[in-house]
Design an enzyme around this catalytic site. Structure first.
Site, PDB file in Angstrom:
ATOM      1  N   LYS A 145       0.827  -1.209   0.000  1.00  0.00           N
ATOM      2  CA  LYS A 145       0.000   0.000   0.000  1.00  0.00           C
ATOM      3  C   LYS A 145       0.861   1.258   0.000  1.00  0.00           C
ATOM      4  CE  LYS A 145      -3.290  -2.538   2.882  1.00  0.00           C
ATOM      5  NZ  LYS A 145      -2.379  -3.686   3.116  1.00  0.00           N
ATOM      6  N   LEU A 195     -10.798 -10.525  -2.783  1.00  0.00           N
ATOM      7  CA  LEU A 195     -12.133 -10.017  -3.120  1.00  0.00           C
ATOM      8  C   LEU A 195     -12.033  -8.981  -4.247  1.00  0.00           C
ATOM      9  CD1 LEU A 195     -13.690  -9.552   0.440  1.00  0.00           C
ATOM     10  CD2 LEU A 195     -13.909 -11.505  -1.121  1.00  0.00           C
ATOM     11  N   GLY A 228      -0.941 -16.089   8.832  1.00  0.00           N
ATOM     12  CA  GLY A 228      -0.770 -15.112   7.761  1.00  0.00           C
ATOM     13  C   GLY A 228      -1.905 -14.139   7.643  1.00  0.00           C
ATOM     14  N   GLU A 232      -0.745  -8.138   9.122  1.00  0.00           N
ATOM     15  CA  GLU A 232       0.314  -7.458   8.415  1.00  0.00           C
ATOM     16  C   GLU A 232       1.666  -7.933   8.979  1.00  0.00           C
ATOM     17  OE1 GLU A 232       0.076  -4.585   5.907  1.00  0.00           O
ATOM     18  OE2 GLU A 232      -1.536  -6.054   5.727  1.00  0.00           O
ATOM     19  N   ASP A 254      -3.823  -0.240   9.043  1.00  0.00           N
ATOM     20  CA  ASP A 254      -3.997  -1.057   7.832  1.00  0.00           C
ATOM     21  C   ASP A 254      -5.302  -0.706   7.130  1.00  0.00           C
ATOM     22  OD1 ASP A 254      -3.491  -3.284   6.004  1.00  0.00           O
ATOM     23  OD2 ASP A 254      -5.131  -4.280   7.056  1.00  0.00           O
ATOM     24  N   LYS A 272      -6.188   1.281   3.442  1.00  0.00           N
ATOM     25  CA  LYS A 272      -7.118   0.732   2.450  1.00  0.00           C
ATOM     26  C   LYS A 272      -8.178   1.769   2.074  1.00  0.00           C
ATOM     27  CE  LYS A 272      -6.563  -4.098   3.893  1.00  0.00           C
ATOM     28  NZ  LYS A 272      -7.208  -5.304   4.456  1.00  0.00           N
ATOM     29  N   GLY A 298      -4.991 -13.882   4.784  1.00  0.00           N
ATOM     30  CA  GLY A 298      -4.274 -15.133   4.592  1.00  0.00           C
ATOM     31  C   GLY A 298      -3.371 -15.079   3.382  1.00  0.00           C
TER      32      GLY A 298
END
Length: 991
Positions: free
Chosen positions: A745, A779, A830, A833, A844, A848, A972
């Site tokens: 990011k 997604l 997993g 972050e 986080d 986003k 994950g």
């Protein structure tokens, strides 16, 4: 000495003049000697003289023994072809402007049911004794005929080149003679020894001895001729052509020696006895050139000599029973004689031309060019690995391919066969069972186009996958230069083009391609690079006055160029071909310097820089679905959890993806935070991490250079790091036409000015920057938002659970797991972050939201996000001992009470039938971004989320009463890696 006066200026002048006269006389005498020696040598090597020259033969020609003819053969005339066909058809005008021969031909024996077939073998097919055996056995097999295709056994002729590399060795020997006679003779001896050794390996002494004698005698004569070269310090063209032609002479006798061991009827023809040409240029020509240097066949004289040869040396062949055995005749390729009887050549790579000339003289049924490839390919397989043989093409297409650099065929080779409708086959000497390519028929003329269109004739080409496309192949010419004339004062001035091309014509400059502005403001031509300086000087001289008056702005030369061309008759009937061609070059990041299209619409060509030509060929080949696309991939951060999983998926799915999409990924660079490895041909993803551990020190500039100069048109860098240094490279990569796929990011939510520059770089270069997984993992959130926006919907708000980490932690604690243990489990799975505090403090999700906001047109940064954290501020600012110790030390901090408040809040909400969820909101209408930790009803959409699930709701003009919901697992390494892989495939296919 004291009584001698010093020389005056006048005496010095006379002494110097006298010395120059002596040097000049010596030069003239040496050249005269060399000319006489050349004439003598040409007579020695040309037993059959021209009509006007006396015969001087220093070596009697080989005669056929009864054993060679298969028994007691008698002398008789041998016709040139089957009685059903004429050698040269009446009233047909051939190359050279001579009328076809109309003399009746002698009939073939009644036992002959097939016409002659001609086979040509290049040097690569004659590299050693084993290959000579292969060729000899192949000729015997071909002479047996093909079931269902020939009427019986087939009289066969073979045109041979010199043994592999021998022409270059002989050129080197001649050039060495200018400096040292000893060196030159040593080089000739080396060639002779290798040729004789090959003959001895192929035939017993009683057969080999006469051929050995011939070769040794030839070598002695050659040494005598080149002895004069050191005196004149130059190589006359006649000497070079005569000496280098011996490679074919010796090669033909070598093959004949092997055929004699097989007891088949056979003999050889020195083409200089038969083939007569008129050459407007001298010398061998450029190696690999697409020009025969103005060589014109003298058909009448050649046919007459061919008949004479059959009546004398080949007379015994007509007594054969062709149902039992047929003759095999070996002919020297490349060489010929001129009308004065002087040996010459058909220029470098001219043996193909020899084959079709003799096929024309024999009125052969077919010509087969035996190469080391399976036919004429859609592109050079050395540059385009997915290139494949073309089953059939037309003469005009083959000539275009040859002219534009395809090395499989010599362009002039087509001419003798075109009007006689003799098909030309291209087959593989190492794979004779493969049918190869056949060249036959003519392309439609401009007048025939409408008729073909009305009859719905399909001139397109079916690829190996059954796809119909309008082109047959892509090829290129390397080492060219662009010559450009520019001048605003020339607009509308007549005669500029005439002077331009006249100057180049007088300088003997070969023009490959022409493009001109309609106003004559500029004229641009492409010429061979080695002629560029001569062409530039010629134009500057022709327009000297205009240049001095500044009427012409400039005459410029740009070297280091290549021509890329697409060729095929079908493009004349298919709209959009040029658009596909140009789009493919654009997608590969290849700049076009000039464009031209022939009026026949059989080819479109573009000039590009030489370093871009391989990438251009691959991109265009893939664009016309002639092959699958190859994507070169670099993976940064390959040793992390996501990186490890991505390499596993890449390894497991490469073949399946290739079968489904015609796209093959090739991992060429892999790197972690310390080291890197590069494999130009690609590496096994399964071995990448081990290779990196043993690799070189990480160098980001080197990675940039490697990817920028990679020959594949589609190049993707996958960033699986969270490095700000790596993020700073995006702009440069995108501007170079490299696609970027990222899970980071750092740019999408980083400083706004860097984000803007990166976006502009992508748009300007036509590159793609994909970061789908940076928001919703696997997604499809960003792509859905883009689709809605691009189709006119106005998005008002996006909200939801964007991080599965907090959901997982809350669900675990509700089941009785402590906060510390839940966090450790989330990290091990997993779900977090690399620094889990970014999940806990809301950073986080905030990043986003910034990515989403910018996608929706908001000029926002992380500082604009209102954030609620689930951990105390002092823990968010705490730093671990080392980065490696971060998670263990953070877990201990939480066990020590740092997370007590959040743990109590989760349990309290659980008792009340509620769930703790971290919710992010982008309110486009109000221009706000917020991260909240909310207590939601257990039965609500967010309350029912399990473990790492995400749920995002999009409210828009279309989705106003009920939001568009995207829900699923959102954390994950497996899911994140799959999203990265999907982005790689997406940008590769759409690039």
């Amino acid at each position: 000495a004291t009584g001698v006066a010093p020389p005056t200026d006048r005496t010095r002048f006379y002494r110097n003049t006298s010395s120059r006269i002596r040097d000049r006389d010596l030069l003239v005498m040496s050249r005269l000697f060399l000319l006489l020696a050349s004439l003598a040598l040409s007579s020695a090597f040309s037993p059959l003289p021209s009509a006007n020259l006396p015969r001087l033969s220093l070596r009697p020609p080989l005669s056929l023994s009864p054993s060679v003819l298969g028994g007691g053969a008698k002398h008789a005339s041998l016709p040139l072809g089957n009685a059903r066909r004429a050698v040269l058809r009446p009233s047909m005008v051939l190359a050279g402007g001579l009328e076809a021969i109309q003399d009746p031909l002698l009939e073939m024996p009644k036992t002959c049911e097939s016409s002659w077939e001609v086979h040509k073998f290049g040097g690569a097919s004659l590299a050693n004794a084993g290959l000579y055996r292969t060729v000899g056995d192949l000729l015997i097999s071909e002479s047996e005929g093909r079931e269902g295709e020939t009427g019986g056994k087939v009289p066969t002729m073979a045109i041979v080149s010199a043994m592999y590399g021998f022409t270059d060795l002989l050129v080197g020997a001649v050039e060495a003679a200018i400096v040292s006679q000893d060196d030159a003779e040593a080089k000739i001896d080396d060639v002779v020894d290798k040729q004789i050794a090959t003959i001895r390996e192929l035939a017993p002494p009683e057969i080999a001895a006469p051929f050995e004698t011939n070769i040794k005698e030839d070598a002695i004569k050659v040494k005598g001729v080149i002895a004069a070269l050191k005196l004149i310090r130059s190589v006359p063209d006649v000497v070079m052509e005569l000496v280098t032609g011996l490679g074919e002479v010796w090669s033909a006798q070598t093959l004949l020696a092997y055929l004699k061991t097989k007891g088949v009827p056979c003999d050889w023809i020195d083409a200089r006895e038969v083939l007569v040409v008129d050459s407007k240029s001298s010398g061998l020509g450029e190696k690999g050139s697409s020009s025969t240097g103005g060589v014109t066949v003298q058909w009448e004289e050649s046919a007459s000599r061919m008949n004479e040869w059959w009546k004398t040396k080949g007379a015994g062949f007509t007594e054969l029973d062709y149902s039992v055995e047929v003759p095999i005749v070996i002919v020297t390729g490349f060489v010929a004689s001129n009308l004065q009887g002087v040996p010459t050549t058909l220029k470098r790579s001219g043996s193909d031309y020899s084959a079709t000339i003799f096929a024309r003289l024999l009125s052969a049924e077919r010509v087969t060019m035996w190469k080391n490839t399976d036919g004429v390919y859609t592109a050079d397989p050395r540059r385009v690995p997915d290139a494949f043989p073309i089953p059939s093409l037309k003469y005009d297409e083959a000539m275009e391919l040859a002219y534009f650099g395809a090395q499989v065929l010599h362009p002039s080779a087509m001419v003798p066969c075109m009007d006689a409708e003799i098909p030309v086959y291209v087959r593989n000497i190492f794979n004779p069972s493969f049918k190869g390519s056949v060249i036959r028929g003519r392309c439609a003329t401009l007048e025939d186009r409408d008729k073909i269109a009305m009859e719905s004739t399909d001139p397109t080409f079916q690829t190996k996958r059954g796809v119909s496309i309008p082109i047959k192949g892509i090829t290129s010419i390397d080492k060219v230069a662009i010559l450009n004339l520019e001048g605003a004062s020339l607009v509308g001035l007549p005669g500029v083009a005439s002077r331009f091309f006249g100057a180049l014509g007088q300088a003997n400059v070969n023009i490959i391609m022409i493009t001109q502005a309609s106003s004559e403001h500029s004229i641009c031509v492409v010429v061979p690079e080695e002629q560029g300086d001569v062409a530039l000087a010629a134009l500057r001289a022709a327009f000297e006055l205009e240049l001095s008056r500044a009427s012409i702005n400039s005459v410029s030369l740009l070297k280091g160029m290549s021509v890329v061309a697409i060729i095929g008759e079908g493009m004349a009937f298919t709209p959009g071909v040029s658009a596909t061609f140009m789009r493919a070059l654009f997608s590969a990041g290849v700049n076009i310097r000039a464009i031209a299209q022939g009026s026949s619409e059989r080819q479109v060509s573009a000039v590009v820089t030489r370093e871009d030509v391989t990438r251009a060929l691959r991109s265009v080949h893939g664009a016309f679905t002639l092959s699958g696309k190859v994507c070169s991939v670099a993976v940064l951060g390959c040793s992390g959890k996501v990186g490890t999983e991505f390499l596993k998926q890449l390894h497991a799915n490469t073949d399946r993806v290739s079968d489904l999409t015609d796209l093959r990924t090739r991992l060429i660079v892999a790197a972690d935070s310390q080291k890197m490895v590069y494999e130009e041909r690609g590496m096994n993803p399964d071995h990448a991490q081990k290779m990196v551990s043993e690799g070189e020190e990480l160098d980001m500039d080197k990675i940039t250079s490697l990817m920028a100069h990679d020959i594949n048109p589609t190049r993707v860098i996958v960033d699986l790091t969270d490095s700000d240094e790596v993020a700073g490279k995006y702009e440069d990569w995108l501007s170079k036409g490299i696609q970027v796929v990222t899970a980071s990011k750092a740019v999408g939510a980083g400083p706004y000015d860097r984000f803007k520059r990166t976006s502009v770089a992508a748009i300007s270069a036509g590159s793609q920057w994909a970061a789908e997984c940076s928001v919703g993992a696997a997604l499809p959130l960003l792509n859905t938002i883009r689709d809605l926006s691009y189709t006119g919907d106005q998005i008002k708000a996006v909200e939801g659970v964007f991080s599965g980490t907090v959901t997982f932690l809350a669900s675990s604690m509700e089941s009785g797991t402590s906060f510390a243990d839940a966090l450790k489990n989330a990290f091990d799975k997993g779900f977090t972050e690399p620094d889990p505090r970014n999940d806990l403090n809301g950073m986080d999700v905030a990043r986003k939201l910034v990515i989403l906001g910018r996608e929706l047109g908001m000029e926002c940064s992380v500082e604009d996000v209102e954030i609620e954290s689930v951990i105390p501020s002092d823990l968010a600012e705490w730093e671990p001992t080392t980065r490696k110790d971060l998670v263990p030390e953070l877990v201990e901090k939480i066990k020590g009470g740092a997370g007590k408040e959040f743990e109590e809040r989760v349990m309290k909400a659980h008792k009340e039938g509620k769930r703790i969820r971290q919710v992010g909101v982008v309110n486009v209408s109000e221009g706000t971004l917020k991260v909240e930790v909310l207590e939601v009803d257990a039965h609500s959409r967010y309350g029912q989320l399990l473990e790492s699930d995400n749920a995002i709701c999009i409210t828009s003009n279309r989705y106003c009463s009920q939001p568009l919901v995207i829900q699923g697992a959102g954390a994950g390494s497996v899911l994140t890696a799959s999203a990265v892989y999907a982005d790689v495939l997406r940008v590769s296919r759409t690039n």
